[in-house]
Design an enzyme around this catalytic site. Structure first.
Site, PDB file in Angstrom:
ATOM      1  CD  GLU A  97      -3.299  -0.779   0.148  1.00  0.00           C
ATOM      2  OE1 GLU A  97      -3.582   0.294  -0.080  1.00  0.00           O
ATOM      3  OE2 GLU A  97      -3.484  -1.950  -0.366  1.00  0.00           O
ATOM      4  CB  SER A 497     -48.883 -42.007  21.255  1.00  0.00           C
ATOM      5  OG  SER A 497     -50.107 -42.774  20.550  1.00  0.00           O
TER       6      SER A 497
END
Length: 842
Positions: A97, A497
């Site tokens: 950079e 059930s």
């Protein structure tokens, strides 16, 4: 004076006036620019506070052992300093950079003027802002104080702020701010978070090629992203490596090795991607309690009861069980291959084979699946590129189920995007095994890949400590990546059930029955007719319950066997014997709100709408001796200073109050012994393979819409539900024993590791007596021994006289005084609105 001479004399004067005018205009312009720059300088913010800046810290959620489960927040940060990161990491970013970052030449620091002029020329020739020229210092100024909008004013302020930063901070401080602020995509801000997101390691564990890859990204984090554009990312990474070599940060050998290294970036969630449904609930509660800003940015830490090992086992068990169902591996009903996820066109195929994740996929894979692209197809073999990592061939067991099932999208063709998984042996049992419960197996050694498909059915699992209420694992669906909806907490479904034990407990609780004005009670051995039954309702309609197998028997069946074999008609007779209002009142002892319990004869068969969490809590009462625990998975929330925060309003947080004793220990024990028979010889017989003292109950609703299994050992209770989100039937033969029980068994394999097989605690007040199994009466000799409540033994002679409610009559009537209208139905996908657990724990 001649005219020519006069003209020559006037000419210098004119040029002089022009020069003075231009000079004056220049001075005015310069003064204006200087004044404007001065005003811009005066309006700049102070930068001294940056010396003490710390990034926003996201929410972190931990399991019971302190392991990170998840990091949640719009911005992911993991602060680094130059002292705790490798030297080459900072050098990589400087090389990429701002190569003059360490220079003392005023032309290059803090602003690189040659680069600005070069970029200005490019912008001018393109008549657009085509190139940037910001140094690291300028980027820090822009990232902290300015917008990314490309304007002259913003650029000027950026330059001025760069000088101001250079005046107050040294370069190491500026570089540290830069490394902690830049964006890398996928929500990662700062190199520390990027290291974890892309490589799953801390910044100080990065290799040189990984450092170079991260340094390559800030210029264009989406464009140079190794997950979406690997070829571009590699080119940019190699450029950074070359710059590091040229600038003297690495030697030629290091550069060559780094450039030869493959891209190793893969997406890593912050945490182990474990318990996402739990994390979602916690996040929603925290936002409602503290607000989004505090929740996601102030470093809150949440400690939970989740056991990461068991959670992973639960996720995998639910996933494989539902996949098996979708592939027809453990179902009595055939399934068809529904086809690939998508067919990629030429451009999509080219991008995918270059490493880009196809957009048709979710952000993350379902827990047990991997994606692949079909490269070629032969009659009995399919060549697949699997996630750009390897080429595999599907054949034999990898294709057999789909070849046999067929379907409109079989066979596959080049360009198809498919799901795959490691081969799982379906383990189909012999036809003689009760209920045809299939227990899949994971073969030892290398396993081939198998074509798979995402199931249409969903599932949920809740596993909890039966005494404390601490939740060990919770699964809200097949895949959080595909659906965030939490069915474990919010899907209200009929339990079939699996609801019977609550009514049976009401019938066996002799003391409470007598206290409620009843004159008789039932025991485990009471004989119940299994003959056709018609019930006249107050509205004139007739209700005729049937058994699952649509058969009846002439001989009455004892209560324990009714439950073990899950017979419906005898269960309805038991409900009618104790009375619907009494049964509803008794069921509320287990934590079910009365509003969820419809006063109808089918209540005992599961007509209520309940959640998996509610069922887990209810069964915990049986397993812990009659106490109703408070379910929770949040134990503590602390702020960034380590201070504990209030848990006010948290429905699933730990509470200090001891659990209430809601039914007698003896009744809880009797139901446990009955549900042990469900496993030893009833519908849950496949669970005998676990080799532990266990109890549980299957549940299947009408039209096979829901399949359940709820079961427990001495300390853990687990619920599994399987069904469709639209509440439509699954297949003709879907049942709790076939769809839910295998998932429960495979999860419990993990839950019972290292746990001794201890029998259930037998409380005081339980006595044993010998019983004649044919009559259900006491026997002096030669009978079977059963447990009973002290003082509530079977009678000496059969109670099935003609006037009894349990006599084998074909018709019974509900008194008009008993309402049979159901309460307002809960939607089968109950969403939370005002409350965080609407209709849940109470």
């Amino acid at each position: 004076m001649t005219r020519k001479a006069a003209k020559a004399k006037r000419k210098p004067r004119r040029w002089g006036r022009i020069f003075l005018g231009v000079l004056l205009a220049g001075l005015i312009f310069a003064g204006g620019v200087g004044g404007w720059l001065y005003l811009q300088w005066r309006s700049l913010p102070s930068v001294t506070a940056l010396r003490h800046w710390t990034p926003s810290v996201p929410l972190r959620i931990y399991d019971k052992n302190g392991n990170l489960l998840a990091t949640v927040g719009p911005e992911l940060h993991d602060r680094v300093t130059l002292n705790n990161t490798p030297l080459q990491l900072g050098n990589a970013f400087v090389a990429a950079e701002n190569k003059y970052f360490w220079s003392h030449n005023p032309l290059y620091f803090p602003v690189d003027y040659p680069s600005i002029l070069r970029a200005a020329w490019v912008d001018l020739t393109h008549l657009a802002p085509a190139q940037g020229a910001s140094t690291i210092t300028e980027q820090v100024a822009r990232n902290f104080y300015l917008s990314p909008k490309k304007t002259i004013t913003r650029k000027v302020r950026e330059i001025l702020l760069a000088y101001k930063l250079a005046m107050h901070l040294n370069r190491r401080e500026i570089l540290t701010l830069y490394l902690n602020k830049i964006y890398f995509g996928y929500g990662a801000y700062g190199v520390g978070a990027a290291a974890r997101v892309y490589y799953g390691v801390a910044a100080d564990q990065l290799t040189l090629p990984q450092m170079a890859m991260l340094a390559a990204m800030p210029a264009a984090p989406n464009y140079y992203n190794p997950l979406t554009h690997p070829k571009l990312a590699r080119w940019r990474r190699d450029y950074v490596i070359k710059r590091m070599l040229v600038d003297g940060y690495i030697n030629s050998t290091e550069a060559a090795r780094a450039a030869a290294a493959p891209l190793t970036a893969t997406y890593h969630t912050q945490g182990n991607n474990t318990a996402p449904y739990v994390a979602k609930w916690i996040t929603k509660w925290l936002v409602s309690r503290f607000g989004a800003g505090r929740t996601f940015r102030e470093g809150l830490k949440v400690y939970t009861t989740i056991n990461a090992r068991l959670q992973k086992a639960a996720d995998r068990s639910v996933a494989i069980g539902l996949e098996n169902y979708a592939m027809g591996q453990d179902s009595l009903d055939p399934q068809q291959y529904r086809g690939p996820i998508a067919h990629l066109n030429a451009q999509q195929l080219k991008q995918a084979l270059a490493g880009a994740r196809p957009p048709q996929l979710p952000n993350t894979n379902p827990i047990n699946l991997r994606w692949g692209i079909v490269l070629s197809v032969k009659p009995n073999a399919v060549k697949v590129d699997m996630e750009n990592t390897q080429t595999v061939t599907l054949q034999g067991k990898g294709l057999s189920w789909a070849q046999q099932a067929g379907g409109p999208h079989w066979p596959l063709k080049r360009g198809d995007l498919i799901w795959m998984r490691r081969y799982v042996d379906p383990g189909k049992p012999p036809s003689t095994v009760a209920w045809h419960t299939a227990l899949w197996k994971t073969p030892q050694g290398a396993r081939p890949w198998q074509l798979a498909q995402v199931p249409k059915v969903q599932g949920a699992l809740v596993s909890m400590n039966n005494s404390t209420g601490a939740i060990d694992a919770l699964v809200g669906g097949f895949s959080y990546a595909l659906s965030h909806y939490d069915r474990a907490l919010y899907a209200y479904r009929q339990p079939g059930s699996a609801f019977k034990p609550f009514v049976y407990a009401a019938a066996l609780d002799g003391p409470e029955l007598l206290a409620s004005g009843k004159t008789d009670y039932l025991t485990q051995v009471s004989l119940i007719p299994n003959t056709p039954l018609s019930i006249k309702l107050p509205n004139g309609k007739v209700y005729k319950p049937t058994n699952y197998d649509m058969t009846f028997t002439k001989q009455p069946i004892p209560v324990w066997k009714d439950l073990a074999d899950s017979k419906n008609v005898p269960s309805v007779r038991i409900l009618m014997h104790v009375g619907i209002p009494y049964a509803i009142r008794y069921a509320t002892h287990f934590g079910f709100p009365k509003s969820q319990l419809p006063p109808v004869p089918s209540l005992v068969l599961g007509a209520a709408d309940v959640t998996p969490l509610q069922m887990t809590r209810g069964y915990a009462v049986f397993s812990n001796g009659g106490f109703l625990p408070h379910p929770y998975f949040v134990t503590k929330v602390v702020n960034d200073k380590g201070q504990s925060l209030s848990l006010k309003g948290c429905a699933l947080c730990v509470v200090d109050n001891p659990p209430p004793h809601v039914i007698t220990s003896g009744v809880a024990y009797l139901l446990t012994t009955m549900m042990q028979r469900v496993i030893s010889e009833g519908t849950g017989v496949a669970a005998r393979s676990l080799g532990h003292h266990l109890a549980g109950k299957t549940g299947t609703t009408n039209d096979q819409k829901n399949a359940w299994f709820v079961g427990y050992g001495r300390h853990v209770v687990t619920t599994v539900w399987v069904g469709q989100d639209n509440n439509k039937p699954m297949v003709k033969w879907a049942a709790g024993a076939r769809e839910a029980l295998p998932i429960w068994i495979h999860y419990m394999h993990a839950a019972l590791v290292g746990v001794p097989s201890l029998p259930f605690f037998r409380p005081p007040g339980i006595v044993q007596a010998s019983v004649n199994p044919k009559t259900g009466t006491l026997s002096d000799s030669g009978g079977q021994v059963f447990d009973f409540l002290s003082g509530f033994l079977p009678p000496a002679q059969s109670p099935l006289a003609s006037g009894s409610t349990l006599a084998p009559s074909t018709t019974t009537t509900i008194p008009a005084s008993v309402t049979t209208s159901a309460p307002s139905p809960q939607p089968f996908l109950q969403q939370y609105s005002n409350g965080l657990l609407s209709g849940g724990v109470k």
